[in-house]
Design an enzyme around this catalytic site. Structure first.
Site, PDB file in Angstrom:
ATOM      1  N   HIS A 122       0.904  -1.109   0.040  1.00 50.57           N
ATOM      2  CA  HIS A 122       0.491  -0.316   0.524  1.00 50.57           C
ATOM      3  C   HIS A 122       0.958   1.599  -0.450  1.00 50.57           C
ATOM      4  O   HIS A 122       2.443   1.295   0.698  1.00 50.57           O
ATOM      5  CB  HIS A 122      -0.781   0.194   1.406  1.00 50.57           C
ATOM      6  N   ASP A 199       3.119  -5.263   7.741  1.00 52.02           N
ATOM      7  CA  ASP A 199       2.176  -4.124   8.059  1.00 52.02           C
ATOM      8  C   ASP A 199       0.909  -5.344   7.978  1.00 52.02           C
ATOM      9  O   ASP A 199       0.056  -5.700   7.043  1.00 52.02           O
ATOM     10  CB  ASP A 199       1.636  -2.848   6.763  1.00 52.02           C
ATOM     11  N   GLN A 202      -4.811  -5.192   6.649  1.00 55.56           N
ATOM     12  CA  GLN A 202      -5.443  -6.521   6.414  1.00 55.56           C
ATOM     13  C   GLN A 202      -6.058  -8.000   6.498  1.00 55.56           C
ATOM     14  O   GLN A 202      -6.578  -8.273   6.135  1.00 55.56           O
ATOM     15  CB  GLN A 202      -5.697  -6.404   4.774  1.00 55.56           C
ATOM     16  N   LYS A 225     -10.405  -1.455  10.277  1.00 54.04           N
ATOM     17  CA  LYS A 225     -10.801  -2.221   9.581  1.00 54.04           C
ATOM     18  C   LYS A 225     -10.699  -3.163  10.854  1.00 54.04           C
ATOM     19  O   LYS A 225     -10.423  -4.749   9.858  1.00 54.04           O
ATOM     20  CB  LYS A 225      -9.220  -2.317   8.940  1.00 54.04           C
ATOM     21  N   CYS A 363      -4.794   1.998  -3.270  1.00 53.75           N
ATOM     22  CA  CYS A 363      -3.197   2.680  -2.858  1.00 53.75           C
ATOM     23  C   CYS A 363      -2.564   1.665  -3.438  1.00 53.75           C
ATOM     24  O   CYS A 363      -1.486   1.548  -2.444  1.00 53.75           O
ATOM     25  CB  CYS A 363      -4.059   2.997  -1.669  1.00 53.75           C
TER      26      CYS A 363
HETATM   27  N1  PMP Z   1      -1.560  -1.130   4.562  1.00 53.96           N
HETATM   28  C1  PMP Z   1      -2.818  -1.648   4.020  1.00 53.96           C
HETATM   29  C2  PMP Z   1      -2.394  -2.970   4.112  1.00 53.96           C
HETATM   30  C3  PMP Z   1      -3.889  -1.437   4.154  1.00 53.96           C
HETATM   31  O1  PMP Z   1      -5.269  -1.978   3.556  1.00 53.96           O
HETATM   32  C4  PMP Z   1      -4.572   0.002   4.408  1.00 53.96           C
HETATM   33  C5  PMP Z   1      -5.969   0.587   4.072  1.00 53.96           C
HETATM   34  N2  PMP Z   1      -5.889   0.825   3.120  1.00 53.96           N
HETATM   35  C6  PMP Z   1      -3.501   0.905   4.935  1.00 53.96           C
HETATM   36  C7  PMP Z   1      -1.949   0.273   4.993  1.00 53.96           C
HETATM   37  C8  PMP Z   1      -3.821   2.238   5.438  1.00 53.96           C
HETATM   38  O2  PMP Z   1      -4.047   2.305   6.398  1.00 53.96           O
HETATM   39  P1  PMP Z   1      -5.345   3.690   6.882  1.00 53.96           P
HETATM   40  O3  PMP Z   1      -5.541   4.809   5.553  1.00 53.96           O
HETATM   41  O4  PMP Z   1      -6.127   2.950   7.975  1.00 53.96           O
HETATM   42  O5  PMP Z   1      -4.417   4.108   7.589  1.00 53.96           O
END
Ligand code: PMP
Length: 405
Positions: A122, A199, A202, A225, A363
């Site tokens: 991401h 990270d 997910q 999430k 993203c």
């Molecule tokens: N890493 C991953 C794998 C994600 O899916 C996301 C959210 N789509 C993020 C980071 C960022 O999370 P947040 O916007 O809640 O900070």
């Protein structure tokens, strides 16, 4: 015993609504999950009865707020099996957790140090490292991902040497659903003295996490999430490492004493928590954890996996539909493209039929670029989704394709 999805759905009032004249089918759980009534009630109980600033010890309701706030930290520590509450830092979410590590831990790295990320990250696990590279002269290198969406572990092992300071990869890709073999990655990284950041944005909602058994140095996730509120997240870090890191932001709460001659910092975890925190968010997240602890999580995961299996099979049986992300180990994320149709047009027509999916690059532009696509339609499932909703997704998709062809 079969997972009782009908009963579980009663806990999520938002699901029982009509959208554009159709019952809502919410398949955007990788973007954010819905909140059970128990979380909503915990937040309103806090504002109705306990709202006060924490750690001030000034009066009774402040003490009450502080007790709930610190109980939540214990709850998170137990939930992920951290060794101590000093290892649990509240953040705004995954993004802030990674930025904290990139600034504080990253700020200690020397020019020439190597940071490895994967091709399926991401943007929040790419850009903070690129910014660090600009400031600090470290290099950011990319672990390749194959056509199926599986990390190339041979290439990863070849990249490792004693100049690798950090390996930062996701546990699960939000774009592909691939589950990465993080334990192997962590062990191999440790063998060359590299630290690891996982990270978990997910992964956290899908199965129990044990950070001690994984052995990672840092693990980050977002409350929203995990059926909790937005604006709150967690950075787990090994205590000795956090102890050796400088503060990220300065302000109230993170200090011990302040004078113009010099300032001393608070102990862990407060050293990394400048300013008034999101107290209601913390309490809501703790309620989400209580909710999950009371759920039959293996059955919930099995149910999600059965939704994924059925949806994948149906998508693959359709002419002109290509599933993007075919790792043999996946969470319940189905990304696909339809020949000749832009994903955002499909998303709009699905929405008109009450089906909420995400479209676009999620993203994760670099991995989209690797597949030579601008984006996918992504249906992401949670344990409160049903097989009838999969039927709705595919009948809505058929109508949308008819309209667009
Ligand atoms: N890493 C991953 C794998 C994600 O899916 C996301 C959210 N789509 C993020 C980071 C960022 O999370 P947040 O916007 O809640 O900070």
């Amino acid at each position: 015993m079969a997972f009782d999805v009908v009963k579980v759905r009663e806990d999520f009032p938002i699901l029982a609504q009509q959208v554009n004249g159709h019952p809502l089918v919410y398949l955007d759980n990788a973007a954010t999950t819905q909140k059970p009534r128990q979380v909503i009630d915990a937040i309103s109980h806090y504002y109705l009865h306990d709202n006060s600033n924490v750690h001030r010890g000034a009066h009774t309701i402040s003490d009450r707020a502080t007790a709930h706030f610190e109980h939540a930290r214990k709850n998170v520590a137990q939930f992920i099996n951290a060794a101590s509450t000093r290892e649990i830092i509240w953040t705004r979410g995954t993004t802030e957790g990674i930025n904290l590590v990139a600034n504080s831990f990253g700020g200690q790295l020397k020019a020439g140090a190597r940071v490895l990320v994967s091709a399926m990250e991401h943007h929040s696990n790419i850009v903070p490292w690129q910014m660090l590279a600009e400031r600090q002269g470290v290099t950011v290198e990319v672990i390749p991902v194959d056509e199926a969406g599986v990390l190339n572990l041979d290439a990863f092992h070849d990249m490792l040497d004693e100049n690798v300071a950090l390996v930062a990869v996701n546990h699960v890709s939000n774009a592909l659903g691939s589950v990465n073999p993080v334990k192997e990655i962590i062990q191999a990284s440790q063998a060359v003295g590299a630290k690891t950041l996982i990270d978990g944005a997910q992964a956290i909602a899908h199965w129990p996490l044990d950070v001690q058994s994984l052995g990672c140095d840092f693990y980050v996730f977002s409350g929203h999430k995990l059926f909790g509120p937005t604006g709150i997240g967690v950075l787990y870090g090994k205590e000795a490492l956090l102890e050796a890191m400088p503060p990220y932001q300065g302000g109230g709460e993170m200090i011990e004493t302040v004078s113009f001659a010099g300032t001393t910092y608070n102990q862990l975890p407060f050293k990394f928590e400048a300013g008034t925190p999101d107290i209601a968010g913390v309490i809501g997240l703790s309620a989400a954890i209580d909710y999950l602890n009371a759920l039959d999580r293996p059955a919930a995961e099995q149910h999600e996996q059965s939704l994924l299996a059925v949806a994948t099979e149906r998508a693959e049986s359709l002419d002109g539909v290509t599933v993007i992300g075919r790792s043999p180990v996946k969470t319940a994320i189905l990304g696909f493209v339809v020949a000749g149709i832009h994903s955002s047009d499909l998303g709009m027509l699905l929405d008109q039929q009450g089906v909420a999916v995400r479209t676009g690059h999620h993203c994760a532009q670099p991995i989209m670029e690797q597949y030579k696509i601008s984006g996918t339609v992504r249906a992401s499932f949670s344990f409160y989704n049903t097989h009838e909703e999969i039927d709705r997704l595919f009948s809505a998709l058929a109508s949308a394709r008819k309209l667009l062809s």
